[in-house]
Design a protein around this motif. Structure first.
Motif, PDB file in Angstrom:
ATOM      1  N   ALA A  67      -8.021  13.181 -38.584  1.00  0.00           N
ATOM      2  CA  ALA A  67      -8.863  14.314 -38.978  1.00  0.00           C
ATOM      3  C   ALA A  67      -8.578  14.787 -40.393  1.00  0.00           C
ATOM      4  O   ALA A  67      -9.495  15.168 -41.133  1.00  0.00           O
ATOM      5  N   ILE A  68      -7.307  14.772 -40.798  1.00  0.00           N
ATOM      6  CA  ILE A  68      -6.968  15.272 -42.134  1.00  0.00           C
ATOM      7  C   ILE A  68      -7.566  14.368 -43.208  1.00  0.00           C
ATOM      8  O   ILE A  68      -8.131  14.843 -44.196  1.00  0.00           O
ATOM      9  N   ALA A  69      -7.444  13.054 -43.014  1.00  0.00           N
ATOM     10  CA  ALA A  69      -8.038  12.117 -43.976  1.00  0.00           C
ATOM     11  C   ALA A  69      -9.542  12.323 -44.071  1.00  0.00           C
ATOM     12  O   ALA A  69     -10.121  12.321 -45.168  1.00  0.00           O
ATOM     13  N   GLU A  70     -10.175  12.509 -42.935  1.00  0.00           N
ATOM     14  CA  GLU A  70     -11.623  12.718 -42.920  1.00  0.00           C
ATOM     15  C   GLU A  70     -11.999  14.011 -43.644  1.00  0.00           C
ATOM     16  O   GLU A  70     -12.984  14.043 -44.393  1.00  0.00           O
ATOM     17  N   ASP A  71     -11.220  15.077 -43.439  1.00  0.00           N
ATOM     18  CA  ASP A  71     -11.525  16.357 -44.080  1.00  0.00           C
ATOM     19  C   ASP A  71     -11.367  16.284 -45.594  1.00  0.00           C
ATOM     20  O   ASP A  71     -12.173  16.857 -46.342  1.00  0.00           O
TER      21      ASP A  71
END
Length: 314
Positions: A54-58
């Motif tokens: 999720a962090i990479a996507e955000d």
């Protein structure tokens, strides 16, 4: 005549994606110990599960400016054609521990029982694969089960659903504190391993070079503070708060990763060999197609070098 006043450092809000991980703890220290405020930076935080994508996507979608990210997620992001770069190291050694259930005293007791880990296409899966090979455990006799939630991975070994689980530092601290047996540290089968780092979009970093340098300076000051033996008690208290563990559990984690294996870089440095090690691990579980990302292109050490030149010697 009096000297001119120095130019004030502009105030800035940085949108941070983070988690209750060792890397998240380091950034928490940079904030709570006043290093971010000294750089005139305020953090706008968003929490995600440790080790999730999720962090990479955000960060990739511009919802966050900076991310505290597991390196295998950075590598997989590059595999998908998205472009993020690591600008500072946070945890430069393998940070996963194989903990046994109550009825498993050793590796012999593990035969016929499943092993739990986070994700079938992650570094955790590759580390489990290596453990089975090193310990000469028949793969067909030991099922490997992936759980998408790190909390469930820890709970599975605590309640006996699996014979052992490969868990992150907060879960390992809790299980060790409760008397569970450690079968093996991930470091024993993954010597070259960059676990976590700060990641950004390259174009955002180019547009905000001075701000990124200030951010990295604050993180370097936090790493120096954490690794200074004089601050051990305060650092453990900060860890307990960040990871949601008690003081005894935080002490076990601190002594493992700061004192024994020196996993926290003192100067924000990125272990390039460790990044390559993660790429190789992912290849071992077919989590990366060919051509694999070039490790040297996944990191930019420019900001660490600038920040260190301003912060000065330790």
């Amino acid at each position: 005549s009096p000297s001119p006043s120095p130019t004030a450092v502009p105030k800035a809000v940085v949108k941070l994606g983070t988690s209750s991980s060792l890397g998240g703890w380091i950034v928490d220290v940079s904030d709570r110990q006043g290093f971010m405020s000294a750089m005139n930076i305020t953090l706008d935080r968003k929490e995600s599960d440790p080790g999730s994508a999720a962090i990479a996507e955000d960060v990739d979608k511009k919802e966050r400016d900076v991310g505290v990210l597991a390196t295998d997620r950075l590598v997989q992001n590059a595999k998908n054609g998205q472009a993020l770069i690591m600008i500072a190291g946070l945890v430069n050694k393998a940070n996963l521990t194989l903990v046994a259930a109550r009825d498993v005293p050793d590796f012999d007791g593990l035969k016929g029982k499943p092993i739990g880990h986070l994700d079938a296409k992650s570094a955790s899966a590759a580390i489990v694969k290596r453990i089975l090979e090193v310990k000469k455990l028949p793969k067909g006799e030991i099922p490997v089960i992936a759980f998408p939630d790190p909390g469930v991975v820890g709970a599975a070994v605590a309640n006996g659903t699996v014979g052992a689980s490969l868990v992150d530092p907060p879960r390992a601290g809790r299980l060790k504190g409760a008397g569970f047996t450690v079968l093996l540290e991930g470091l024993e089968v993954a010597r070259d391993f960059q676990a976590e780092g700060l990641v950004v979009r390259p174009e955002w970093a180019r547009q905000n070079e001075e701000l990124v340098t200030r951010f990295v300076r604050a993180v370097i000051m936090a790493e120096r503070w954490i690794t200074n033996p004089a601050n051990k008690k305060a650092a453990i208290d900060e860890m307990a708060r960040s990871l949601g563990v008690n003081t005894i559990e935080a002490t076990l984690v601190y002594e493992q990763y700061v004192e024994r294996i020196d996993a926290i870089p003192h100067e924000g440095d990125i272990d390039q060999g460790g990044v390559r090690g993660v790429v190789e691990l992912l290849g071992e579980v077919d989590a990366l197609p060919d051509p694999k990302p070039e490790p040297a292109r996944l990191a930019d050490t420019t900001f660490v070098q600038r920040a260190k030149s301003i912060v000065g010697p330790r």
